[in-house]
Design an enzyme around this catalytic site. Structure first.
Site, mmCIF file in Angstrom:
data_model
loop_
_atom_site.group_PDB
_atom_site.id
_atom_site.type_symbol
_atom_site.label_atom_id
_atom_site.label_comp_id
_atom_site.label_asym_id
_atom_site.label_seq_id
_atom_site.Cartn_x
_atom_site.Cartn_y
_atom_site.Cartn_z
ATOM 1 N N CYS A 14 21.027 -74.713 37.225
ATOM 2 C CA CYS A 14 21.368 -73.489 36.485
ATOM 3 C C CYS A 14 22.862 -73.518 36.165
ATOM 4 C CB CYS A 14 21.000 -72.255 37.299
ATOM 5 S SG CYS A 14 19.227 -72.070 37.573
ATOM 6 N N CYS A 85 13.515 -71.923 45.451
ATOM 7 C CA CYS A 85 14.329 -71.561 44.296
ATOM 8 C C CYS A 85 14.131 -70.084 43.959
ATOM 9 C CB CYS A 85 13.942 -72.434 43.100
ATOM 10 S SG CYS A 85 14.763 -71.968 41.563
ATOM 11 N N GLN A 211 3.915 -72.874 29.490
ATOM 12 C CA GLN A 211 5.239 -72.261 29.362
ATOM 13 C C GLN A 211 5.567 -71.666 30.731
ATOM 14 O OE1 GLN A 211 7.060 -72.547 26.723
ATOM 15 N NE2 GLN A 211 5.816 -72.525 24.866
ATOM 16 N N ASN A 308 3.656 -76.357 18.299
ATOM 17 C CA ASN A 308 4.514 -76.265 19.474
ATOM 18 C C ASN A 308 4.658 -77.662 20.086
ATOM 19 O OD1 ASN A 308 4.210 -75.020 22.843
ATOM 20 N ND2 ASN A 308 6.048 -75.130 21.616
ATOM 21 N N CYS A 335 11.353 -75.988 21.988
ATOM 22 C CA CYS A 335 12.219 -75.860 23.166
ATOM 23 C C CYS A 335 13.474 -76.715 23.027
ATOM 24 C CB CYS A 335 11.456 -76.245 24.436
ATOM 25 S SG CYS A 335 10.897 -77.966 24.466
#
Length: 377
Positions: A14, A85, A211, A308, A335
């Site tokens: 992150c 996480c 997703q 997609n 994405c």
């Protein structure tokens, strides 16, 4: 979002966690507007809460039975020891906490990539937040431990099986960090995990694309559905359809729908979900786009195409198919903004981008999902 692994500099996944959440959205928006300076970019669809938003975890297993390491590979192929996480759904973290005991009880020797020894490579945990259920996939090097995992399932209590609904074994004999192989062995009686999006219940198998952010995926599918309905689509072609998430949530059930994908597992889930939802006009076929000709589709009247593709973007066959079928509306969910830019530039001779809608599918990272609404010129 608070993360002790980030604060301790153990995990750097992150990379935007040092910023306030709204600042992360602005950073991504700046990237998108720089790539598409002449295109209308709509307001970023962000999250109400990032904590517990991720519904699939791919946990790498290494070390030894005495000293297990559970985490994930970084870009240097090193294990980052993160098994709890804060982005993961609470059900995933709760089950991950039991993994060391289960692995030792079943004597699932962790795999060592350097020596090519050991059996257990990964454990993939998928959560259905709408049903509060889990799907567990054990990725093994060989069949040596198959019977022990099946025994593990048989020993689970009925209460445990109310949560863990699907268990499977994937065989990945290759000496690599690739997560899954082709062979999937069912362990539980149930082979697909149900997840509800809007009014539709979708089904996901162990090898189905998912997703991973439920809240944002729900918003993405709802947005596509609104656009399809507002434009009065007469026929929908769903390329790279996976389990049919886009087309099944977008269709009214009246117009014909055809989905195409190369995953046998995903196509089986899509057709089963179409039946369960009473959508008789939706058909999903397992085949390569390279083997799909315009002649096979030209007379079906598809005026809307949804695609997609994976991060690498559309392949030449899908681009050629779109250019030949010439649908009036093209909805492209990506994405990877860079490959989206490449593909929309290729299609620019026939299509203009009406708008771009960014979604924060991957919070606190530079990545995002972008829906391009394209009209035929």
């Amino acid at each position: 979002m608070h993360c002790t692994f980030h604060q301790s500099q153990i995990c750097h996944s992150c990379s935007l966690l040092h910023l306030e959440y709204q600042q992360t959205l602005k950073s991504k928006l700046d990237t998108l507007t720089e790539l598409f300076p002449e295109t209308a970019v709509r307001e970023f669809r962000g999250m109400t809460s990032t904590t517990g938003s991720r519904i699939r975890a791919r946990l790498a297993i290494t070390g030894s039975l005495e000293k297990l390491e559970v985490g994930f590979f970084d870009d240097q192929q090193r294990i980052i020891p993160v098994d709890q996480c804060p982005l993961h759904h609470p059900l995933i973290n709760a089950w991950a906490a039991t993994l060391p005991t289960l692995i030792r009880d079943a004597k699932l020797t962790p795999y060592d990539m350097h020596t090519d020894r050991g059996e257990l490579k990964f454990v993939v945990i998928t959560c259905s937040p709408t049903h509060q259920q889990l799907m567990i996939q054990f990725v093994l090097r060989s069949r040596e431990a198959v019977d022990r995992i099946r025994s593990l399932w048989r020993r689970m209590s009925e209460h445990e099986k109310e949560t863990v609904k699907v268990v499977s074994i994937n065989l990945q004999p290759a000496r690599s960090s690739a997560i899954s192989g082709r062979d999937e062995l069912p362990v539980s009686e149930q082979t697909c995990l149900p997840i509800r999006f809007g009014q539709r219940e979708l089904l996901f198998g162990p090898q189905s694309f998912l997703q991973t952010n439920y809240e944002i995926a729900d918003s993405l599918y709802e947005t596509v559905g609104e656009i399809v309905r507002d434009n009065g689509a007469n026929g929908i072609l769903d390329l790279y359809c996976g389990v049919g998430a886009f087309s099944l949530t977008a269709t009214s059930g009246a117009q014909p729908v055809l989905g195409i994908d190369v995953s046998t597992n995903a196509i089986a889930c899509a057709n089963e979900a179409a039946g369960r939802n009473g959508i008789a006009n939706a058909v999903y076929e397992c085949r390569s786009l390279e083997c799909t000709t315009v002649d096979q589709l030209a007379d079906r009247g598809f005026d809307t195409i949804i695609c997609n593709p994976p991060r690498r973007g559309m392949d030449a066959a899908s681009v050629s198919l779109i250019q030949s079928l010439r649908p009036s509306l093209l909805l492209y969910s990506s994405c990877n903004a860079s490959t989206l830019k490449r593909d929309t530039t290729i299609l620019a001779g026939d299509y203009r981008i009406e708008s771009l809608q960014p979604f924060d599918m991957f919070p606190y990272t530079p990545h995002m999902e972008v829906l391009a609404v394209m009209r035929r010129k």
